[in-house]
Write an enzyme that holds these catalytic residues in place. Structure first.
Site, PDB file in Angstrom:
ATOM      1  N   ARG A 331       0.799  -1.230   0.000  1.00 19.82           N
ATOM      2  CA  ARG A 331       0.000   0.000   0.000  1.00 19.82           C
ATOM      3  C   ARG A 331       0.832   1.282   0.000  1.00 19.82           C
ATOM      4  NH1 ARG A 331      -3.326   1.383   3.286  1.00 19.82           N
ATOM      5  NH2 ARG A 331      -4.929   2.147   1.872  1.00 19.82           N
ATOM      6  N   CYS A 362      13.539  -6.822  -4.087  1.00 17.66           N
ATOM      7  CA  CYS A 362      14.561  -6.222  -4.932  1.00 17.66           C
ATOM      8  C   CYS A 362      13.937  -5.076  -5.714  1.00 17.66           C
ATOM      9  CB  CYS A 362      15.122  -7.288  -5.860  1.00 17.66           C
ATOM     10  SG  CYS A 362      16.634  -6.753  -6.609  1.00 17.66           S
ATOM     11  N   GLU A 363      13.691  -3.965  -5.007  1.00 21.61           N
ATOM     12  CA  GLU A 363      12.927  -2.867  -5.573  1.00 21.61           C
ATOM     13  C   GLU A 363      13.099  -1.667  -4.628  1.00 21.61           C
ATOM     14  OE1 GLU A 363      10.356  -3.840  -8.051  1.00 21.61           O
ATOM     15  OE2 GLU A 363       9.489  -1.847  -8.197  1.00 21.61           O
ATOM     16  N   TYR A 391      -6.721  -4.996   3.076  1.00 23.23           N
ATOM     17  CA  TYR A 391      -5.949  -4.708   1.859  1.00 23.23           C
ATOM     18  C   TYR A 391      -4.444  -4.915   2.056  1.00 23.23           C
ATOM     19  CZ  TYR A 391     -10.467  -2.743   0.636  1.00 23.23           C
ATOM     20  OH  TYR A 391     -11.805  -2.580   0.406  1.00 23.23           O
TER      21      TYR A 391
HETATM   22  N1  LLP Z   1     -18.135  -2.099  -2.095  1.00 19.68           N
HETATM   23  C1  LLP Z   1     -17.558  -1.955  -3.283  1.00 19.68           C
HETATM   24  C2  LLP Z   1     -18.374  -2.073  -4.474  1.00 19.68           C
HETATM   25  C3  LLP Z   1     -16.188  -1.690  -3.378  1.00 19.68           C
HETATM   26  O1  LLP Z   1     -15.643  -1.532  -4.565  1.00 19.68           O
HETATM   27  C4  LLP Z   1     -15.419  -1.587  -2.202  1.00 19.68           C
HETATM   28  C5  LLP Z   1     -13.980  -1.345  -2.264  1.00 19.68           C
HETATM   29  C6  LLP Z   1     -16.059  -1.767  -0.967  1.00 19.68           C
HETATM   30  C7  LLP Z   1     -17.424  -2.001  -0.952  1.00 19.68           C
HETATM   31  C8  LLP Z   1     -15.330  -1.710   0.339  1.00 19.68           C
HETATM   32  O2  LLP Z   1     -14.771  -0.466   0.575  1.00 19.68           O
HETATM   33  P1  LLP Z   1     -14.082  -0.162   1.987  1.00 19.68           P
HETATM   34  O3  LLP Z   1     -15.173  -0.106   3.026  1.00 19.68           O
HETATM   35  O4  LLP Z   1     -13.133  -1.236   2.263  1.00 19.68           O
HETATM   36  O5  LLP Z   1     -13.410   1.150   1.796  1.00 19.68           O
HETATM   37  N2  LLP Z   1      -7.012  -1.489  -2.286  1.00 19.68           N
HETATM   38  C9  LLP Z   1      -7.440  -0.174  -1.830  1.00 19.68           C
HETATM   39  C10 LLP Z   1      -8.913  -0.138  -1.566  1.00 19.68           C
HETATM   40  C11 LLP Z   1      -9.735  -0.510  -2.766  1.00 19.68           C
HETATM   41  C12 LLP Z   1     -11.188  -0.536  -2.462  1.00 19.68           C
HETATM   42  C13 LLP Z   1     -11.947  -1.188  -3.571  1.00 19.68           C
HETATM   43  N3  LLP Z   1     -13.342  -1.275  -3.351  1.00 19.68           N
HETATM   44  C14 LLP Z   1      -6.630   0.198  -0.596  1.00 19.68           C
HETATM   45  O6  LLP Z   1      -5.769  -0.574  -0.197  1.00 19.68           O
HETATM   46  O7  LLP Z   1      -6.836   1.266  -0.040  1.00 19.68           O
END
Ligand code: LLP
Length: 432
Positions: A331, A362-363, A391
């Site tokens: 992240r 290695c980055e 995540y």
């Molecule tokens: N519902 C939908 C349709 C979504 O696309 C997402 C997250 C969630 C719910 C859940 O969202 P949350 O409550 O977790 O914010 N990889 C990124 C976050 C990508 C989120 C993608 N969609 C990170 O590490 O911050």
């Protein structure tokens, strides 16, 4: 004192999670190690579903977004709380099926679902398929006809809301790969078509405006916009949309200066808007679904590492290298996301330095963070990185052929492995 409420310091000056000594967890299970606190996961789920009860008379469902963190044990915990699940791939669906999750409480997302995934969802009785685009509607219609089913669907709508968050995690604006656009009339045309489809049942509309959002106003605005569309559909097509899914995205505390609104306040404010807007528009209160992911899992987790090399580059910076990195937490490399770190075996000492915590990949960009306040860390110390429950494991990779860490759950003074550490044989298991 620490960013997450489940962290404390014991009489040995060691960091604890859910009351358990993190240094002894590192000794017992090795590092890097993901540790998840079951009690905090349950508490976070209840914060949402109890406020659904309190502010919206329980006419709704909390669907944990499993992309944040998914494994069999997590699905079992969510199921035991009576909550639903959001899945975004056949892999997340399969995990839910194998965990014995009640599939009628699952919503299936994705902007580019394959036929195989759609068929899997239909055959396993997934409660809602959140249709993202018109070609998916047509393919799903055909699959439903062929399998003699009539799946419940929702349409993913881009409500045109700017969620004031990182560009990579914004999803509600018109320039997004997710969903049907509202402004252009695309969404309404698609609804018109779905209403006349024989093999699917258009039950609801869905929107998700982004992730790690601190302000409640964009959620209120999204609810207003979506209810406006529900009213237009009722007035112009004489069709009642009964369900409204408002997605996830609630921000959490990664650093002490972050000040997210308590999760309970979210549904209090959004329910108020929904009720008053429904009265104004002359429509019935929809059944509400929400999809919190990060807010359930992130604060419950930490990652433990062992310090290896320490490099002091005079007048430049000090690198403290750990035995994991972007392969277990990409992240910082992806979003420059900031974390709190603590030397777990010196948790009662002052954070006297500012260091760069580097990984072992290695980055050069393989960093957990820069300018991180930390106790003086030396080789053999254990570093805990906080609020990594979402995540991190779910976005981990085998870059450099590094095996993925184990996931351990702690609960009421006990710890147990939920996901085993990968072995070297796992690394080559699909090689021919
Ligand atoms: N519902 C939908 C349709 C979504 O696309 C997402 C997250 C969630 C719910 C859940 O969202 P949350 O409550 O977790 O914010 N990889 C990124 C976050 C990508 C989120 C993608 N969609 C990170 O590490 O911050």
């Amino acid at each position: 004192m620490f960013v997450s409420e489940n962290l404390s310091v014991n009489e040995n000056g060691h960091l604890t999670i859910g009351g358990i000594d993190t240094v002894s967890l590192a000794e017992r299970y090795g590092t890097p190690l993901y540790v998840m606190d079951e009690q905090l996961i349950r508490k976070n789920l209840r914060r949402f579903h109890e406020s659904m009860q309190k502010y919206y008379d329980g006419k709704g469902l909390v669907c944990y977004a499993s992309k944040a963190f998914s494994c069999l044990e997590m699905c079992r915990i969510v199921a035991s709380e009576g909550d639903g699940l959001d899945a975004v791939s056949i892999g997340e669906l399969y995990t839910a099926v194998k965990a014995g999750f009640p599939m009628e409480k699952v919503g299936f997302h994705g902007n580019n679902k394959t036929d195989e995934e759609l068929r899997f969802a239909v055959e396993n009785g997934v409660g809602h398929i959140i249709v993202d685009n018109i070609s998916e509607l047509h393919r799903l219609e055909a699959i439903a006809k062929e399998t003699g089913t009539k799946p419940h669907i929702m349409f993913r709508i881009k409500p045109g809301i700017d969620a004031h968050t990182h560009d990579f995690v914004k999803t509600g604006q018109i320039d997004s790969k997710f969903g049907f656009a509202l402004e252009t009339g695309e969404a309404f045309e698609a609804v018109k078509e779905a209403v006349s489809c024989e093999n699917v049942n258009l039950a609801g509309l869905h929107c998700h405006i982004g992730s790690q959002i601190f302000d409640i106003a964009p959620f209120e605005e999204a609810a207003r916009v979506m209810l406006g569309l529900i009213a237009k559909i009722k007035n112009e097509l004489n069709y009642e949309i009964k369900e409204l899914n408002l997605g996830g995205g609630f921000g959490i505390k990664y650093l002490n200066e972050h000040d997210p609104v308590p999760f309970e306040n979210y549904l209090e404010r959004v329910s108020k808007v929904v009720k008053s807007e429904c009265a104004e528009l002359g429509i019935a209160h929809p059944f509400i679904l929400i999809e919190p992911g990060r807010s359930i899992a992130a604060p419950a987790g930490i990652t433990l590492y062992t310090v290896g090399a320490r490099k002091e580059i005079p007048n430049i910076r000090t690198y403290v290298s750990v035995d994991g990195g972007m392969c277990d937490n990409p992240r910082y490399a992806l979003y420059k996301s900031e974390y709190e770190a603590i030397v777990a075996n010196k948790a009662d000492e002052e954070r006297s330095e500012k260091v760069t915590i580097a990984g072992k990949c290695c980055e050069s960009g393989d960093l957990i963070g820069e300018n991180m306040p930390l106790q003086h860390a030396e080789s053999g110390d254990i570093i805990a990185v906080c609020a990594t429950g979402a995540y991190n494991y779910s976005m981990s990779s085998n870059y450099n052929r590094i095996p993925k860490p184990a996931v351990v759950f702690v609960n009421e003074g006990e710890s147990r492995i939920a996901v085993k550490r990968e072995t070297l044989d796992d690394i080559i298991r699909n090689d021919m």
